[in-house]
Design a protein around this motif. Sequence first.
Motif, PDB file in Angstrom:
ATOM      1  N   SER A  46       0.809  -1.212   0.000  1.00  0.00           N
ATOM      2  CA  SER A  46       0.000   0.000   0.000  1.00  0.00           C
ATOM      3  C   SER A  46       0.840   1.259   0.000  1.00  0.00           C
ATOM      4  O   SER A  46       0.316   2.350  -0.177  1.00  0.00           O
ATOM      5  CB  SER A  46      -0.920  -0.001   1.225  1.00  0.00           C
ATOM      6  OG  SER A  46      -0.157  -0.120   2.415  1.00  0.00           O
ATOM      7  N   MET A  47       2.172   1.118   0.259  1.00  0.00           N
ATOM      8  CA  MET A  47       3.050   2.291   0.215  1.00  0.00           C
ATOM      9  C   MET A  47       4.474   1.811  -0.015  1.00  0.00           C
ATOM     10  O   MET A  47       4.796   0.642   0.195  1.00  0.00           O
ATOM     11  CB  MET A  47       2.955   3.096   1.521  1.00  0.00           C
ATOM     12  CG  MET A  47       3.384   2.351   2.764  1.00  0.00           C
ATOM     13  SD  MET A  47       3.150   3.316   4.277  1.00  0.00           S
ATOM     14  CE  MET A  47       4.126   4.762   3.892  1.00  0.00           C
ATOM     15  N   LYS A 376       4.128  -7.610   6.649  1.00  0.00           N
ATOM     16  CA  LYS A 376       3.735  -7.532   8.048  1.00  0.00           C
ATOM     17  C   LYS A 376       3.496  -8.939   8.594  1.00  0.00           C
ATOM     18  O   LYS A 376       2.730  -9.712   8.028  1.00  0.00           O
ATOM     19  CB  LYS A 376       2.485  -6.670   8.197  1.00  0.00           C
ATOM     20  CG  LYS A 376       2.041  -6.446   9.621  1.00  0.00           C
ATOM     21  CD  LYS A 376       0.814  -5.536   9.655  1.00  0.00           C
ATOM     22  CE  LYS A 376       0.319  -5.320  11.067  1.00  0.00           C
ATOM     23  NZ  LYS A 376      -0.902  -4.470  11.094  1.00  0.00           N
ATOM     24  N   TYR A 406       7.712   1.953  13.604  1.00  0.00           N
ATOM     25  CA  TYR A 406       6.671   1.651  12.629  1.00  0.00           C
ATOM     26  C   TYR A 406       5.590   2.730  12.554  1.00  0.00           C
ATOM     27  O   TYR A 406       4.576   2.528  11.890  1.00  0.00           O
ATOM     28  CB  TYR A 406       5.994   0.319  12.988  1.00  0.00           C
ATOM     29  CG  TYR A 406       6.890  -0.897  12.822  1.00  0.00           C
ATOM     30  CD1 TYR A 406       8.116  -0.809  12.158  1.00  0.00           C
ATOM     31  CD2 TYR A 406       6.501  -2.141  13.324  1.00  0.00           C
ATOM     32  CE1 TYR A 406       8.921  -1.927  12.010  1.00  0.00           C
ATOM     33  CE2 TYR A 406       7.299  -3.258  13.173  1.00  0.00           C
ATOM     34  CZ  TYR A 406       8.517  -3.138  12.513  1.00  0.00           C
ATOM     35  OH  TYR A 406       9.313  -4.234  12.361  1.00  0.00           O
ATOM     36  N   ASP A 407       5.778   3.841  13.197  1.00  0.00           N
ATOM     37  CA  ASP A 407       4.717   4.847  13.227  1.00  0.00           C
ATOM     38  C   ASP A 407       4.389   5.385  11.836  1.00  0.00           C
ATOM     39  O   ASP A 407       3.231   5.700  11.530  1.00  0.00           O
ATOM     40  CB  ASP A 407       5.114   6.012  14.150  1.00  0.00           C
ATOM     41  CG  ASP A 407       5.143   5.585  15.612  1.00  0.00           C
ATOM     42  OD1 ASP A 407       4.567   4.518  15.921  1.00  0.00           O
ATOM     43  OD2 ASP A 407       5.747   6.307  16.432  1.00  0.00           O
ATOM     44  N   THR A 408       5.392   5.486  10.964  1.00  0.00           N
ATOM     45  CA  THR A 408       5.161   6.049   9.622  1.00  0.00           C
ATOM     46  C   THR A 408       4.585   5.027   8.643  1.00  0.00           C
ATOM     47  O   THR A 408       4.229   5.380   7.525  1.00  0.00           O
ATOM     48  CB  THR A 408       6.474   6.615   9.050  1.00  0.00           C
ATOM     49  OG1 THR A 408       7.446   5.563   8.996  1.00  0.00           O
ATOM     50  CG2 THR A 408       7.009   7.736   9.932  1.00  0.00           C
ATOM     51  N   PHE A 409       4.481   3.759   9.047  1.00  0.00           N
ATOM     52  CA  PHE A 409       3.995   2.721   8.138  1.00  0.00           C
ATOM     53  C   PHE A 409       2.469   2.661   8.089  1.00  0.00           C
ATOM     54  O   PHE A 409       1.906   1.977   7.230  1.00  0.00           O
ATOM     55  CB  PHE A 409       4.546   1.349   8.555  1.00  0.00           C
ATOM     56  CG  PHE A 409       6.049   1.244   8.469  1.00  0.00           C
ATOM     57  CD1 PHE A 409       6.806   2.253   7.871  1.00  0.00           C
ATOM     58  CD2 PHE A 409       6.722   0.143   8.975  1.00  0.00           C
ATOM     59  CE1 PHE A 409       8.188   2.161   7.801  1.00  0.00           C
ATOM     60  CE2 PHE A 409       8.100   0.049   8.898  1.00  0.00           C
ATOM     61  CZ  PHE A 409       8.830   1.068   8.320  1.00  0.00           C
ATOM     62  N   LYS A 410       1.808   3.331   9.013  1.00  0.00           N
ATOM     63  CA  LYS A 410       0.339   3.421   9.033  1.00  0.00           C
ATOM     64  C   LYS A 410      -0.317   2.037   9.038  1.00  0.00           C
ATOM     65  O   LYS A 410      -1.325   1.808   8.371  1.00  0.00           O
ATOM     66  CB  LYS A 410      -0.168   4.254   7.848  1.00  0.00           C
ATOM     67  CG  LYS A 410       0.358   5.682   7.858  1.00  0.00           C
ATOM     68  CD  LYS A 410      -0.138   6.477   6.667  1.00  0.00           C
ATOM     69  CE  LYS A 410       0.424   7.887   6.669  1.00  0.00           C
ATOM     70  NZ  LYS A 410      -0.049   8.687   5.512  1.00  0.00           N
ATOM     71  N   ASN A 411       0.345   1.121   9.725  1.00  0.00           N
ATOM     72  CA  ASN A 411      -0.214  -0.234   9.907  1.00  0.00           C
ATOM     73  C   ASN A 411      -0.446  -0.957   8.566  1.00  0.00           C
ATOM     74  O   ASN A 411      -1.388  -1.738   8.405  1.00  0.00           O
ATOM     75  CB  ASN A 411      -1.514  -0.194  10.709  1.00  0.00           C
ATOM     76  CG  ASN A 411      -1.809  -1.529  11.383  1.00  0.00           C
ATOM     77  OD1 ASN A 411      -0.887  -2.312  11.656  1.00  0.00           O
ATOM     78  ND2 ASN A 411      -3.065  -1.787  11.648  1.00  0.00           N
ATOM     79  N   ALA A 412       0.394  -0.664   7.561  1.00  0.00           N
ATOM     80  CA  ALA A 412       0.256  -1.275   6.229  1.00  0.00           C
ATOM     81  C   ALA A 412       0.587  -2.763   6.317  1.00  0.00           C
ATOM     82  O   ALA A 412       1.457  -3.190   7.072  1.00  0.00           O
ATOM     83  CB  ALA A 412       1.166  -0.591   5.230  1.00  0.00           C
TER      84      ALA A 412
END
Length: 418
Positions: A46-47, A376, A406-412
């Motif tokens: 997703s990113m 993940k 992992y804050d910048t991964f937006k739970n991808a």
Amino acid sequence: MIKDTSGQDQVIKQKPKLLKPALAITLMLSVVTWTGFAMFNSDNASMSIDKAQLQLAKVERGNLVRDVAATGKIVAANAPKAYSPEQGFVSLNVKAGDTVEKGQVIAEVESPELNNSLKQQESELARLKGELARSELASRRQALALTKTLDLAQVELNAAERENRRAQLSIEKRLISQIDLEKAVDDLAKAKLTYKHAQQEVELAKDTLSFELQSSKSQVARQQLVVDELQRKVGNLAIKASVSGIVGNLLVQPKAMVVKNQALLTLVDLSAFEAELQVPESYANDLGIGMTVELKIGSEQITGQLSAISPEVNNREVTTRVRFETSDISNIRQNQRLSGRILLENRSDILMVRRGGFLNAGGYVAYKIIGDLAQKTEITTGVTSINHVEVLAGLDAGDEIIISNYDTFKNADALLLR
């Protein structure tokens, strides 16, 4: 009339240029590859993240030393205070920072009341000793008188016995009357009774004199104890150093009026230092007396053992004391800062990975590297040390994961690494 040449013109259709077969096949494969890759990544990633900005670590097997980092300072294990033994005016013979030896006089307290009391009690002791000497002379005199009385009674008894024998012989020869004989017998009985009473009086008098002398001696001994105690107190007015070291803080001013048991100054024993460490509250239940502690004082590494743990928590920290295993430590000072590592547990042959910001997410997920993707993955973590964390499930030895935050991964679910 001359006709134009329009009738002679013919439209010629240009044939398209054909690519070489090899080049055409290459272009076709590239289009198919990029199209498929784009479709795959669009479905799974997703990113995208720049791989150079990430921290990566491999899962490995090894020995994990569970420890906790702490900071603290050097403190004196033996830092006694000197106290005023009596009320009076104090004279300090040392200054802060001076070196002192054990037994050296470091302060003196002037107490006129105590000195005067000592002189009074010494005078009373001298009087009682004089009374005791007088009693001993009187006892000897009385003993002599009693001895004289007993000797006289003995002489009278001997004379009565002689008269009795003479009377017995005389009555046999009828030289005296029966009355004279009876008188001689009565005199003998009287002499015996007098001698017997004299003996009893002498024994009783001797016991009485001994008791009186013992009483006088007890009074002298009691007074001697009073004088000895006052002499001890007067001697303690010269305050001596209890340890060899340096003078720490002066707690009173010179020539100040002090009361009994008031602290005067602090001594620091330079031969007995310990480390005082502040440990986070979360590790309080894991600490135990005797645990090994690695200390770093400047560039020197020192090993010690946990010797004391405070029962209370201040500012979310627990205060501990560490005793050094060696005493030949140089170049350390009171309140010198240091860092330490308390070894809580040593686990061998376990799966572990280097610690990182990913633990801020709770240690429940990790992004495992698979080619150009970071997938993940749910994991289970165990105990942690300063540098590593135990992996219980979700990963295998040799797996590579992202250990960054992992804050910048937006739970991808997946990340495309470029």
